[in-house]
Structure formats: structure tokens, C-alpha cells
Motif scaffolding. Structure first.
Motif, PDB file in Angstrom:
ATOM      1  N   UNK A 127      52.301  39.547  40.230  1.00  0.00           N
ATOM      2  CA  UNK A 127      51.296  40.532  39.809  1.00  0.00           C
ATOM      3  C   UNK A 127      51.964  41.852  39.435  1.00  0.00           C
ATOM      4  N   UNK A 128      52.954  42.266  40.220  1.00  0.00           N
ATOM      5  CA  UNK A 128      53.660  43.517  39.924  1.00  0.00           C
ATOM      6  C   UNK A 128      54.402  43.421  38.594  1.00  0.00           C
TER       7      UNK A 128
ATOM      8  N   UNK B  31      44.429  43.049  33.100  1.00  0.00           N
ATOM      9  CA  UNK B  31      43.627  42.014  33.751  1.00  0.00           C
ATOM     10  C   UNK B  31      44.079  40.618  33.326  1.00  0.00           C
ATOM     11  N   UNK B  32      44.283  40.427  32.035  1.00  0.00           N
ATOM     12  CA  UNK B  32      44.692  39.107  31.538  1.00  0.00           C
ATOM     13  C   UNK B  32      46.112  38.778  31.992  1.00  0.00           C
ATOM     14  N   UNK B  33      47.009  39.770  31.965  1.00  0.00           N
ATOM     15  CA  UNK B  33      48.395  39.530  32.377  1.00  0.00           C
ATOM     16  C   UNK B  33      48.477  39.178  33.856  1.00  0.00           C
ATOM     17  N   UNK B  34      47.674  39.852  34.681  1.00  0.00           N
ATOM     18  CA  UNK B  34      47.660  39.541  36.115  1.00  0.00           C
ATOM     19  C   UNK B  34      47.179  38.110  36.333  1.00  0.00           C
ATOM     20  N   UNK B  35      46.115  37.728  35.650  1.00  0.00           N
ATOM     21  CA  UNK B  35      45.612  36.356  35.775  1.00  0.00           C
ATOM     22  C   UNK B  35      46.667  35.353  35.301  1.00  0.00           C
ATOM     23  N   UNK B  36      47.320  35.671  34.198  1.00  0.00           N
ATOM     24  CA  UNK B  36      48.362  34.780  33.689  1.00  0.00           C
ATOM     25  C   UNK B  36      49.550  34.686  34.622  1.00  0.00           C
ATOM     26  N   UNK B  37      49.941  35.807  35.242  1.00  0.00           N
ATOM     27  CA  UNK B  37      51.089  35.781  36.151  1.00  0.00           C
ATOM     28  C   UNK B  37      50.795  34.973  37.406  1.00  0.00           C
ATOM     29  N   UNK B  38      49.555  35.068  37.898  1.00  0.00           N
ATOM     30  CA  UNK B  38      49.163  34.258  39.055  1.00  0.00           C
ATOM     31  C   UNK B  38      49.217  32.775  38.690  1.00  0.00           C
ATOM     32  N   UNK B  39      48.720  32.432  37.502  1.00  0.00           N
ATOM     33  CA  UNK B  39      48.784  31.042  37.052  1.00  0.00           C
ATOM     34  C   UNK B  39      50.231  30.578  36.933  1.00  0.00           C
ATOM     35  N   UNK B  40      51.103  31.440  36.409  1.00  0.00           N
ATOM     36  CA  UNK B  40      52.518  31.086  36.281  1.00  0.00           C
ATOM     37  C   UNK B  40      53.159  30.840  37.631  1.00  0.00           C
TER      38      UNK B  40
END
Length: 298
Positions: A179-180, A66-75
Motif C-alpha cells: 500500500x505504501x 484508490x485504484x493503485x492501493x487496490x491494485x497493490x493489495x491484489x498484487x
């Protein structure tokens, strides 16, 4: 074959195969986009998710996802809209993620630096049945996206402007790639570790590119390389009691070196053949072209 007897090794080998498939499958798009280090940045952010998992007494894998997906979207949003200060924002995101993970896991009643180390560098004995279930579900999502949408993702990775002209939803596809990649990081962290997962995304792809030129051949060879090195590294880790993540990455680099040495003479022969073909082009060839005058339409 005694390494197949322990239950933890059965779980670790299954996880290794899934990692070997998913990491290069996503990495080929990141390499095309010149974002080879994106996985490393997501790994830093995912550390906060691991810390939250221990603090809230929930699954670190799902919380890290969940945190990585949120971080990747921000990136991805920073990459798309960030101007001169975009790199600074990314640096704050990466380092904040790492610091947050270390702090949260030490605040957790059952957390410690030893727990964090297994997520940073991988650990065979700590791969649980719940981890395998989560990894399997996440890996299925990654394979579905990277294979099912390969034409669209390749088009966006190769040339965003051309993809936009053809009518593809470029922004949505860019976010999907991000996200992937985030999901792949959490798939791989139990085997390779968060700090080394980026290498498994990139090195098998770079090795495959030494021999293959087409996208399909590179994809297949990269995934085959990923599976081979993850299995070899996992088995070596069992017998030699060495960290699995570091062992897997070193095997991948070794494959890259070997394929590079094999590809160098082949490339020289191809260049020599092309030069010979140019020399053999006689007066029937159109100047500056490999086509003969018979091929030219008037």
C-alpha cells in the motif's frame, strides 16, 4: 534564482522534494524484497485511476491513489498465494490497468492523450495547488510508515520466516509495504511520471548501496540522492524545456555510475586489507578462524 519566481515552479519544487524523500524511502524495502519492478506495475494500474478521475470529473491524484492501493493489495495477494499462474495474473493486471487508463481518459469529456502524457512522464506546469496538497498528505503517510515502522518492515523484507517466528504480523506488514508503494507512485506521478517512478524508487537505493553497508546509512544516503536528483532534474527541465521525469531518472543513473566508480577502488582496498590480515594470522590463530587461541573458551 529566477526559477523560484513562477508559482508553478514553487509548486513543482515542493512536489519534487516530497517525491525525492518518499520514493527511495519505500524503494529500499522493495529492493530488499527483490521487488524492484513493483513500482512499475503499480504505475500501470494507477493509469486506470487517472482515467477514472477525468471521466468522473474528480481529482485524478486521489482516484489514482484508490485504484493503485487496490491494485497493490491484489498484487501482494497474488504474490503470496499465486502458484504457477501468478505471473500471468500479474501481467493481466498490469496491461489491463494501462489499457483501462487510455480508454477511460479518451471517453472523458475533458480528457485527451495530452492529459495522460503529463501523468505518464511528468509535467511541471500542470502541478496545481490541489495536487500539492494531496501529495503532501500522501507523502506524510509514507514517511510515517517507512520511518516509524522501519525495524518491522526491514525484518519482514529481510527474512519473512524469521519475522514470523519472532511474532511479527508478516501478512499485514507485507500488505502495508504494498500500500505504501502504491501511495508513493501517486505521489511521484506528477513530477516523474507513472512510467518512470519505479526508477526513482530503485536507482537512488542502488547508488547508496555502493558506498554504505548498513541499513540506516543506505536509507539516509538514498533519500539525500533522491532529493538531489529530483531538484536538479526539475530545475533543468525549467531551463532546457525537457521532460522532468526523464531528466530526473537520467540524473539518478548518473549518480549511480559516479558512486560505483568511486566505490570500486574502495572495495579493492578493503579486499586487499582483508587478504593481508589473513596472511598475517600466525600460529596463534585457530585454524579456519580469525580469532586467536586466547579468545577461544574451552
Amino acid at each position: 534564482m529566477d526559477f523560484l519566481e513562477p508559482a508553478f515552479m514553487q509548486r513543482a519544487l515542493l512536489a519534487a522534494v516530497l517525491v525525492g524523500i518518499t520514493a527511495p524511502a519505500v524503494g529500499i524495502y522493495l529492493v530488499q524484497r527483490r521487488q524492484a519492478l513493483m513500482g512499475d506495475g503499480i504505475g500501470h494500474v494507477a493509469m486506470t485511476g487517472v482515467g477514472l478521475g477525468f471521466l468522473l470529473n474528480s481529482s485524478p491524484v486521489w482516484m489514482a491513489t484508490a485504484v493503485a492501493v487496490a491494485g497493490s493489495v491484489a498484487m501482494e495477494l497474488i504474490r503470496a498465494y499465486g502458484k504457477t499462474r501468478g505471473d500471468l495474473a500479474l501481467a493481466l493486471l498490469f496491461y489491463g490497468g494501462m489499457a483501462g487508463g487510455v480508454l477511460l481518459i479518451n471517453l472523458a469529456p475533458t480528457g485527451s492523450n495530452a492529459n495522460l502524457s503529463s501523468y505518464l512522464f511528468g509535467s511541471l506546469s500542470t502541478v496545481s495547488t490541489e495536487d500539492v496538497t494531496a501529495i503532501s498528505v500522501l507523502a506524510a503517510f509514507v514517511v510515517l510508515v517507512t520511518v516509524g515502522l522501519r525495524r518491522q518492515l526491514f525484518a519482514v523484507s529481510q527474512d519473512e520466516e524469521f519475522a514470523r517466528v519472532t511474532g511479527l504480523p508478516v501478512r499485514a506488514l507485507n500488505l502495508l509495504i504494498a500500500v505504501t508503494a502504491a501511495v508513493t507512485v501517486t505521489v511521484a506521478m506528477r513530477v516523474v511520471g507513472l512510467l518512470l517512478v519505479s526508477a526513482l524508487m530503485v536507482v537512488p537505493v542502488a547508488a547508496a548501496q555502493q558506498l554504505s553497508k548498513s541499513f540506516r546509512a543506505t536509507f539516509v544516503l538514498a533519500v539525500a540522492t533522491g532529493i538531489t536528483v529530483t531538484l536538479a532534474g526539475t530545475v533543468t527541465s525549467y531551463y532546457q524545456d525537457v521532460p522532468p521525469g526523464a531528466t530526473i531518472v537520467l540524473y539518478a543513473i548518473g549518480v549511480f555510475v559516479v558512486l560505483t566508480l568511486l566505490a570500486t577502488p574502495l572495495a579493492k582496498r578493503r579486499a586487499k586489507a582483508a587478504a593481508q590480515a589473513n596472511e598475517d594470522c600466525d600460529a596463534r590463530c585457530v585454524p579456519g578462524s580469525r580469532r586467536t587461541t586466547d579468545d577461544v573458551r574451552v
